[in-house]
Design a protein around this motif. Structure first.
Motif, PDB file in Angstrom:
ATOM      1  N   LEU A  51       0.861  -1.187   0.000  1.00 57.09           N
ATOM      2  CA  LEU A  51       0.000   0.000   0.000  1.00 57.09           C
ATOM      3  C   LEU A  51       0.892   1.230   0.000  1.00 57.09           C
ATOM      4  O   LEU A  51       1.639   1.468   0.947  1.00 57.09           O
ATOM      5  N   LYS A  52       0.829   2.002  -1.067  1.00 54.03           N
ATOM      6  CA  LYS A  52       1.671   3.187  -1.207  1.00 54.03           C
ATOM      7  C   LYS A  52       1.008   4.396  -0.558  1.00 54.03           C
ATOM      8  O   LYS A  52       1.655   5.163   0.131  1.00 54.03           O
ATOM      9  N   SER A  53      -0.289   4.564  -0.784  1.00 51.80           N
ATOM     10  CA  SER A  53      -1.025   5.662  -0.159  1.00 51.80           C
ATOM     11  C   SER A  53      -2.483   5.264  -0.002  1.00 51.80           C
ATOM     12  O   SER A  53      -3.016   4.465  -0.772  1.00 51.80           O
ATOM     13  N   LYS A  54      -3.097   5.854   1.014  1.00 49.40           N
ATOM     14  CA  LYS A  54      -4.487   5.539   1.331  1.00 49.40           C
ATOM     15  C   LYS A  54      -5.145   6.816   1.832  1.00 49.40           C
ATOM     16  O   LYS A  54      -4.613   7.488   2.710  1.00 49.40           O
ATOM     17  N   ASN A  55      -6.287   7.165   1.267  1.00 48.22           N
ATOM     18  CA  ASN A  55      -7.021   8.341   1.685  1.00 48.22           C
ATOM     19  C   ASN A  55      -8.458   7.920   1.941  1.00 48.22           C
ATOM     20  O   ASN A  55      -9.212   7.672   0.999  1.00 48.22           O
ATOM     21  N   GLU A  56      -8.832   7.826   3.211  1.00 50.43           N
ATOM     22  CA  GLU A  56     -10.181   7.391   3.573  1.00 50.43           C
ATOM     23  C   GLU A  56     -11.238   8.423   3.191  1.00 50.43           C
ATOM     24  O   GLU A  56     -12.368   8.069   2.881  1.00 50.43           O
ATOM     25  N   LYS A  57     -10.865   9.697   3.207  1.00 48.18           N
ATOM     26  CA  LYS A  57     -11.826  10.746   2.899  1.00 48.18           C
ATOM     27  C   LYS A  57     -12.279  10.674   1.444  1.00 48.18           C
ATOM     28  O   LYS A  57     -13.465  10.748   1.147  1.00 48.18           O
ATOM     29  N   THR A  58     -11.321  10.520   0.529  1.00 46.18           N
ATOM     30  CA  THR A  58     -11.668  10.452  -0.893  1.00 46.18           C
ATOM     31  C   THR A  58     -11.834   9.020  -1.387  1.00 46.18           C
ATOM     32  O   THR A  58     -12.166   8.809  -2.541  1.00 46.18           O
ATOM     33  N   ARG A  59     -11.564   8.039  -0.523  1.00 42.16           N
ATOM     34  CA  ARG A  59     -11.683   6.617  -0.826  1.00 42.16           C
ATOM     35  C   ARG A  59     -10.805   6.204  -2.006  1.00 42.16           C
ATOM     36  O   ARG A  59     -11.225   5.506  -2.911  1.00 42.16           O
TER      37      ARG A  59
END
Length: 158
Positions: A51-59
């Protein structure tokens, strides 16, 4: 003599099959499009992606798989409601061939333009493939960008 040939064939086929276990196949695309981000996360982690990046807000999630020899596979997944959108970037010829050979029969000639090949897979998705030269220029390598847009009736299960 027969046992030597058989043993060599088994070893070579094992190496070839093992080499493609980390690459994304057409069946993997179908699985990811029909499942939610948590299932995709578990699935891709099991295949060896990080997992390189994860943004829960923008999914949005971005996974990467570095491959020996300086090649890579990057996979971006975005959830929009219950639909998943994917973008696969790679310079690995084996990754491109794995998907292209599976979907070549679905080529949409009317939707394809000079640089973009369009594939329409009924009741699953549309795949747009762009092939460009690498920077700096390398005659052996190309950059492959695959946009995978789920069909309107394909939603992710919880």
């Amino acid at each position: 003599m027969k046992t030597i040939i058989l043993t060599t064939a088994l070893i070579c086929s094992g190496i070839i099959c093992f080499a493609q276990t980390n690459l994304i196949s057409y069946e993997d695309i179908k699985y990811i499009l029909h499942n939610n981000l948590q299932h995709a996360d578990t699935f891709l982690t099991a295949k060896g992606y990080t997992l390189k990046s994860k943004n829960e807000k923008t999914r949005n999630r971005e996974y990467t798989l570095p491959i020996k020899g300086g090649t890579f596979v990057n996979l971006h997944i975005r959830a929009d409601g219950k639909k998943l959108f994917m973008e696969l970037e790679t310079n690995e010829l084996g990754q491109y061939n794995l998907i292209n050979n599976s979907i070549s029969q679905y080529l949409n000639k009317s939707g394809s333009t000079g640089d973009v090949q369009t594939y329409s897979i009924k009741d699953l998705c549309n795949i747009y493939i762009t092939v460009t030269d690498t920077m700096p220029y390398d005659p052996i390598r190309k950059d492959y960008n695959m946009q995978i847009v789920a069909d309107k009736n394909v939603t992710a299960y919880n």
